[in-house]
Motif scaffolding. Sequence first.
Motif, PDB file in Angstrom:
ATOM      1  N   ILE A  12       0.851  -1.186   0.000  1.00  0.00           N
ATOM      2  CA  ILE A  12       0.000   0.000   0.000  1.00  0.00           C
ATOM      3  C   ILE A  12       0.885   1.233   0.000  1.00  0.00           C
ATOM      4  O   ILE A  12       1.835   1.326   0.783  1.00  0.00           O
ATOM      5  CB  ILE A  12      -0.936   0.019   1.218  1.00  0.00           C
ATOM      6  N   CYS A  13       0.565   2.164  -0.876  1.00  0.00           N
ATOM      7  CA  CYS A  13       1.276   3.441  -0.928  1.00  0.00           C
ATOM      8  C   CYS A  13       0.647   4.395   0.077  1.00  0.00           C
ATOM      9  O   CYS A  13      -0.575   4.554   0.112  1.00  0.00           O
ATOM     10  CB  CYS A  13       1.178   4.023  -2.338  1.00  0.00           C
ATOM     11  N   VAL A  14       1.473   5.018   0.909  1.00  0.00           N
ATOM     12  CA  VAL A  14       0.993   5.978   1.903  1.00  0.00           C
ATOM     13  C   VAL A  14       1.558   7.352   1.576  1.00  0.00           C
ATOM     14  O   VAL A  14       2.773   7.543   1.504  1.00  0.00           O
ATOM     15  CB  VAL A  14       1.399   5.558   3.331  1.00  0.00           C
ATOM     16  N   TYR A  15       0.659   8.306   1.366  1.00  0.00           N
ATOM     17  CA  TYR A  15       1.028   9.701   1.176  1.00  0.00           C
ATOM     18  C   TYR A  15       0.830  10.428   2.498  1.00  0.00           C
ATOM     19  O   TYR A  15      -0.230  10.315   3.124  1.00  0.00           O
ATOM     20  CB  TYR A  15       0.139  10.361   0.112  1.00  0.00           C
ATOM     21  N   VAL A  36      -0.210  -2.000  11.855  1.00  0.00           N
ATOM     22  CA  VAL A  36      -1.244  -2.850  11.263  1.00  0.00           C
ATOM     23  C   VAL A  36      -0.810  -3.366   9.896  1.00  0.00           C
ATOM     24  O   VAL A  36      -1.051  -4.530   9.552  1.00  0.00           O
ATOM     25  CB  VAL A  36      -2.588  -2.099  11.177  1.00  0.00           C
ATOM     26  N   LEU A  37      -0.170  -2.523   9.103  1.00  0.00           N
ATOM     27  CA  LEU A  37       0.329  -2.995   7.813  1.00  0.00           C
ATOM     28  C   LEU A  37       1.284  -4.170   8.004  1.00  0.00           C
ATOM     29  O   LEU A  37       1.187  -5.185   7.308  1.00  0.00           O
ATOM     30  CB  LEU A  37       1.036  -1.864   7.070  1.00  0.00           C
ATOM     31  N   GLY A  43       3.223  -4.694   2.642  1.00  0.00           N
ATOM     32  CA  GLY A  43       4.347  -3.780   2.553  1.00  0.00           C
ATOM     33  C   GLY A  43       3.880  -2.350   2.390  1.00  0.00           C
ATOM     34  O   GLY A  43       2.751  -2.091   1.958  1.00  0.00           O
ATOM     35  N   MET A  44       4.749  -1.409   2.739  1.00  0.00           N
ATOM     36  CA  MET A  44       4.418   0.004   2.573  1.00  0.00           C
ATOM     37  C   MET A  44       5.342   0.640   1.553  1.00  0.00           C
ATOM     38  O   MET A  44       6.562   0.437   1.581  1.00  0.00           O
ATOM     39  CB  MET A  44       4.536   0.758   3.901  1.00  0.00           C
ATOM     40  N   VAL A  45       4.753   1.427   0.671  1.00  0.00           N
ATOM     41  CA  VAL A  45       5.484   2.251  -0.283  1.00  0.00           C
ATOM     42  C   VAL A  45       5.227   3.698   0.101  1.00  0.00           C
ATOM     43  O   VAL A  45       4.087   4.079   0.382  1.00  0.00           O
ATOM     44  CB  VAL A  45       5.014   1.988  -1.727  1.00  0.00           C
ATOM     45  N   SER A 106       2.394  -0.411  -6.020  1.00  0.00           N
ATOM     46  CA  SER A 106       1.325  -0.462  -5.017  1.00  0.00           C
ATOM     47  C   SER A 106       0.017  -0.991  -5.579  1.00  0.00           C
ATOM     48  O   SER A 106      -0.250  -0.879  -6.775  1.00  0.00           O
ATOM     49  CB  SER A 106       1.096   0.944  -4.445  1.00  0.00           C
ATOM     50  N   GLN A 107      -0.803  -1.527  -4.674  1.00  0.00           N
ATOM     51  CA  GLN A 107      -2.132  -1.998  -5.033  1.00  0.00           C
ATOM     52  C   GLN A 107      -3.244  -1.238  -4.310  1.00  0.00           C
ATOM     53  O   GLN A 107      -4.418  -1.580  -4.431  1.00  0.00           O
ATOM     54  CB  GLN A 107      -2.267  -3.496  -4.729  1.00  0.00           C
ATOM     55  N   ALA A 108      -2.889  -0.225  -3.552  1.00  0.00           N
ATOM     56  CA  ALA A 108      -3.856   0.630  -2.871  1.00  0.00           C
ATOM     57  C   ALA A 108      -3.119   1.884  -2.402  1.00  0.00           C
ATOM     58  O   ALA A 108      -1.879   1.900  -2.343  1.00  0.00           O
ATOM     59  CB  ALA A 108      -4.505  -0.092  -1.697  1.00  0.00           C
TER      60      ALA A 108
END
Length: 201
Positions: A12-15, A36-37, A43-45, A106-108
């Motif tokens: 998941i991409c986090v802005y 939680v991720l 994974g986090m992007v 990312s997928q979300a």
Amino acid sequence: MFPNSGPVMKSICVYCGSNAGKDPAFIAAADRLGEVLALRGIGMVYGGGQVGLMGRIADATLAAGGRVVGVIPEFLALKEIAHMGLSELHVVRSMHARKAKMVKLSQAFIAMPGGIGTMEEMFEVWTWAQLGQHRNPVGLLNVNGYYDELVAFLDKMTDQGFLAPEHRGALIVSDRVTSLLDAFERYRAPNSDVRLKTGQT
């Protein structure tokens, strides 16, 4: 344009902001999202910096055993102080290259509290979804009502006919990390023909 096609979320991409903001709840939310991720094996992007909420959520994810991939343009590597402790760090040439790379990985997509850079990134990836360039969920983590006024304006935009209800509904808003991620797992993209039928962009 982008190959991702559904809610199966490996990353998941986090802005979020390169500042921490004034409300301690923002930092708490970054810690919670990172934890939680990692617990869910997602994974986090993110933008690759080690300062502000960006650095906080990266550290929280790593501390919980998660994987973190950063993407940062050369000219910001010093200003945002590139995080050198990540699972993977990509240094790219431009902001355009950064955003495209983050989408491809990312997928979300989640927008936490942040400034105009966070807004620009969230609105662009949401617009790409509206145009059928990807079919992945986009959400706002509305910590302590940070996005209340924006959500109200989006509703006005919809009421005035500039945004199709299907596309308004495609932006998922929640004040809770688990609820947002659960909604992502249930997400189904609206029909890409909606924009063509309504003429809304």
